[in-house]
Design an enzyme around this catalytic site. Structure first.
Site, PDB file in Angstrom:
ATOM      1  N   CYS A   1      20.889   6.855   9.863  1.00  0.00           N
ATOM      2  CA  CYS A   1      21.559   6.302  11.269  1.00  0.00           C
ATOM      3  C   CYS A   1      20.449   5.937  12.383  1.00  0.00           C
ATOM      4  CB  CYS A   1      22.596   6.961  11.165  1.00  0.00           C
ATOM      5  SG  CYS A   1      22.249   8.562  12.434  1.00  0.00           S
TER       6      CYS A   1
ATOM      7  N   HIS B   1      25.032  11.204  15.458  1.00  0.00           N
ATOM      8  CA  HIS B   1      24.305  10.065  15.870  1.00  0.00           C
ATOM      9  C   HIS B   1      24.114   8.723  15.944  1.00  0.00           C
ATOM     10  CE1 HIS B   1      26.390   6.770  12.523  1.00  0.00           C
ATOM     11  NE2 HIS B   1      27.005   6.153  13.158  1.00  0.00           N
TER      12      HIS B   1
ATOM     13  N   ASP C   1      27.791  -0.391  14.766  1.00  0.00           N
ATOM     14  CA  ASP C   1      27.135   0.257  14.006  1.00  0.00           C
ATOM     15  C   ASP C   1      27.165   0.056  12.773  1.00  0.00           C
ATOM     16  OD1 ASP C   1      26.709   2.875  12.454  1.00  0.00           O
ATOM     17  OD2 ASP C   1      28.116   4.018  13.329  1.00  0.00           O
TER      18      ASP C   1
END
Length: 676
Positions: free
Chosen positions: A238, A280, A295
């Site tokens: 991520c 994250h 995202d």
């Protein structure tokens, strides 16, 4: 609707871990640091070393290698002059210039967000010529904030017409450039004019071309989050997704931030607490005068439970998500980047229920309770879901549909859970549109049920199908105005009756089931008597014994030669242990749907007795009752009446003659006679 057990179920584990692999060791060659702090009041330079944490915060610490946007620079560029620019929440800009040894630092141009501020040039113009780095980024302010909780108005934080993006989406997802981020952005922006279109093109490309690095997830030494590496390898965790997105936006002239924080993605356990480092990363983009969240990691697809296999599955939900929904599974280190008023605390984030993206994309609105962990009260836990339109639901409690009781509402459902063991039980809830052509239910909601006591009385028959009782779904199948709208029917004497108004051309079949009955399937059906009066149907039920029974109702078109389809069921309960009703008389094919038995209703006649018969039948020439002797019934005002003696016989048969010109009689009913 079919057997619920045969339905397919799909759900995904979101990927969410950050593992930063950049070399954070200090370079001995970097010795000169020049710091300029600037605001609208033109503050004086400070000698404190400051570093951008990636969330718009300036933290006092030893400077490390960073590029213009606050990201760590590669080792190859460490010998060159570097500039770090950061912004605090009050609008202060801090610019740091780092020089190699034996060089003289120079003061950078003063910039401010306040009155009289100057902005860096950005990429503008119809043909997107002359690439420039993005203008100076500002922190969130009052007009960026959205009200919490969600107002149910929109899934997006700004108006977005997805149909207008169809051509751009198709173009962007097919662009194939891997050698240069600048060349990639240039190619993408050939079809993008507005800032929103530029962000959309970048988003679509990343979501369709960068896969999650499942190998790198397990091994820090085998992954890189540098934007150019992510581009060339086509994979990352991520952190790499977020950094590539930030870099591409910067080149396109779009203000963009990489946000770090906690997430409820892969590896998350319901009810867990969050401590330590962030796990994250995602992004915020500045469009139309406001910050917006997205995202691209979760927008691209999902990994399996062991995070060894990634599957591309585009998820529109995570593009410019409304902050009041984004906070459900994204909690930033800096609470300002929640973009909410009021902001949630970490404790609130930890205790809130976990809503999957499909919860909102399917049109579901709210769920009660809002906490992820539910404690039973007297062995029971209740959940309800509200939605915009009619939906079908199913659930799994520890992997099965047992120990639950679900009913459909016009705009949602209610579910009562009765765990039969103490301890923690994982509850998954699934949903699908009522008009969906397939039987795929999407995973929408997850809870943990904490059971401290068990209600042993609430054990449901294994044949009970979910949902239970009549609903909008049964109305669509032609079962209107039920006499019993509740899903449970309680009877003290073992008898009950259910009526409906039927739609046109509907044939009904009903069956009775119990876990504690030794009766055959055919005998259980004989404990239900159908009575038709015009478009009304009455189902008379005489229970063979006490206990819990499932009344299953099937239907088909009369004109359809095919089999019956399951529609719904009731739960019938009787606690009276003295109940022992015999079956209704056996019906033959000559007994028409609109015939009616007024007496005798019991299929078991007493021995050595005179029994009165009264039957409502039409279109019949003659009716005979065959016992030891054969006696005719007399027609009176639409009814056939008479008396029969049961002495000396084991069964009594009612026979009918439809045509007076023929001598042939057909069996219509059969009664058993009690043994002496």
């Amino acid at each position: 609707m079919g057997n619920i057990g045969s339905h397919c179920i799909t759900w995904a584990r979101r990927i969410c871990r950050i593992c930063r692999t950049e070399d954070e060791d200090k370079d001995d060659d970097l010795t000169h640091v020049k710091v300029e702090t600037v605001t609208g009041q033109d503050r004086q330079p400070s000698s404190t070393g400051l570093q951008d944490d990636g969330n718009g915060n300036s933290r006092s610490q030893t400077p490390q290698e960073r590029d213009l946007n606050g990201r760590r620079a590669s080792r190859e560029s460490s010998k060159q002059t570097q500039v770090v620019t950061s912004y605090s929440n009050d609008g202060t800009q801090v610019t740091v210039e780092i020089h190699p040894k034996n060089t003289t630092p120079t003061l950078l141009k003063k910039l401010s967000f306040r009155k009289g501020s100057q902005r860096l040039p950005s990429l503008r113009g119809q043909h997107n010529k002359g690439f420039q780095e993005t203008e100076a980024r500002r922190p969130p302010e009052g007009n960026d904030l959205h009200t919490y909780p969600w107002d149910k108005s929109s899934l997006k934080s700004m108006p977005v017409d997805l149909q207008q993006f169809e051509k751009l989406d198709a173009y962007a997802s097919k662009v194939s450039v891997k050698n240069s981020i600048e060349e990639l952005v240039k190619a993408l922006l050939q079809q993008a004019q507005t800032d929103l279109e530029k962000v959309r093109a970048i988003w679509m490309w990343i979501c369709h071309h960068i896969e999650y690095d499942t190998v790198g997830y397990h091994s820090k030494n085998q992954r890189s989050s540098e934007p150019i590496d992510v581009l060339r390898t086509g994979k990352s965790v991520c952190e790499g997704y977020a950094r590539l997105f930030e870099k591409m936006c910067s080149i396109a002239g779009i203000q963009c931030m990489k946000i770090s924080g906690y997430s409820k993605g892969h590896g998350y356990k319901i009810g867990q607490t969050f401590t330590g480092n962030s796990d994250h990363a995602w992004n915020a983009v500045y469009l139309d005068g406001r910050w917006h969240l997205l995202d691209s990691t979760w927008g691209s697809g999902f990994a399996d439970d062991s995070c060894t296999k990634f599957t591309f599955r585009y998820d529109e939900f995570y593009f410019l998500t409304h902050p009041a929904l984004f906070i459900n599974n994204h909690f930033p280190e800096n609470s300002n980047w929640q973009l909410l008023k009021p902001a949630l605390t970490l404790k609130d984030f930890e205790k809130n229920a976990l809503y999957k993206s499909d919860f909102y994309t399917l049109g579901l609105l709210t769920a009660q309770p809002e906490t992820a962990v539910i404690q039973t009260v007297n062995g029971k836990a209740s959940i309800s879901v509200d939605c915009r339109s009619a939906m079908l639901f199913m659930f799994k409690l520890k992997g099965t549909e047992e120990n639950g009781f679900m009913t459909l509402k016009k705009h949602g459902m209610t579910l009562d859970i009765y765990p039969q063991k103490t301890g923690n039980h994982k509850l998954h809830i699934f949903a699908k549109p009522s008009k969906a052509s397939d039987n795929v239910y999407q995973f929408v909601l997850e809870y943990i049920i904490e059971c401290k006591s068990v209600d042993k009385a609430m054990r449901f028959p294994k044949d009970l199908h979910q949902p239970v009782g009549p609903s909008w779904f049964t109305e669509r199948q032609g079962f209107l105005r039920p006499s019993h709208p509740d899903p449970i029917i309680h009877t003290n004497d073992g008898r009950c009756s259910v009526t409906f108004t039927l739609g046109k051309d509907i044939s009904v079949l009903a069956s009775l089931h119990s876990d504690n009955s030794s009766l055959t399937k055919e005998m259980r059906r004989q404990h239900i008597m159908q009575i038709h009066r015009g478009n009304q149907i009455e189902l008379k039920i005489h229970l063979p014994h006490a206990g819990s029974f499932v009344l299953e109702i099937y239907a088909k078109k009369k004109s359809d030669p095919g089999s019956y389809t399951y529609i719904f069921n009731y739960l019938i309960t009787c606690l009276n242990t003295e109940v022992k009703w015999p079956a209704f008389p056996q019906l033959y094919s000559e007994w028409a749907e609109d015939y009616e038995i007024l007496e005798p209703l019991s299929g078991l006649l007493p021995a050595n007795r005179n029994v009165q018969f009264k039957l409502k039948m039409h279109g019949i020439a003659k009716v005979l009752v065959q016992a030891k002797d054969t006696l005719p019934l007399t027609a009176r005002g639409g009814y056939w009446e008479g008396t029969c003696n049961t002495s000396g016989c084991k069964e009594v048969v009612v026979m009918v003659q439809k045509n007076a010109n023929h001598s042939y009689y057909s069996h219509a009913l059969k009664y058993e006679v009690e043994t002496q």
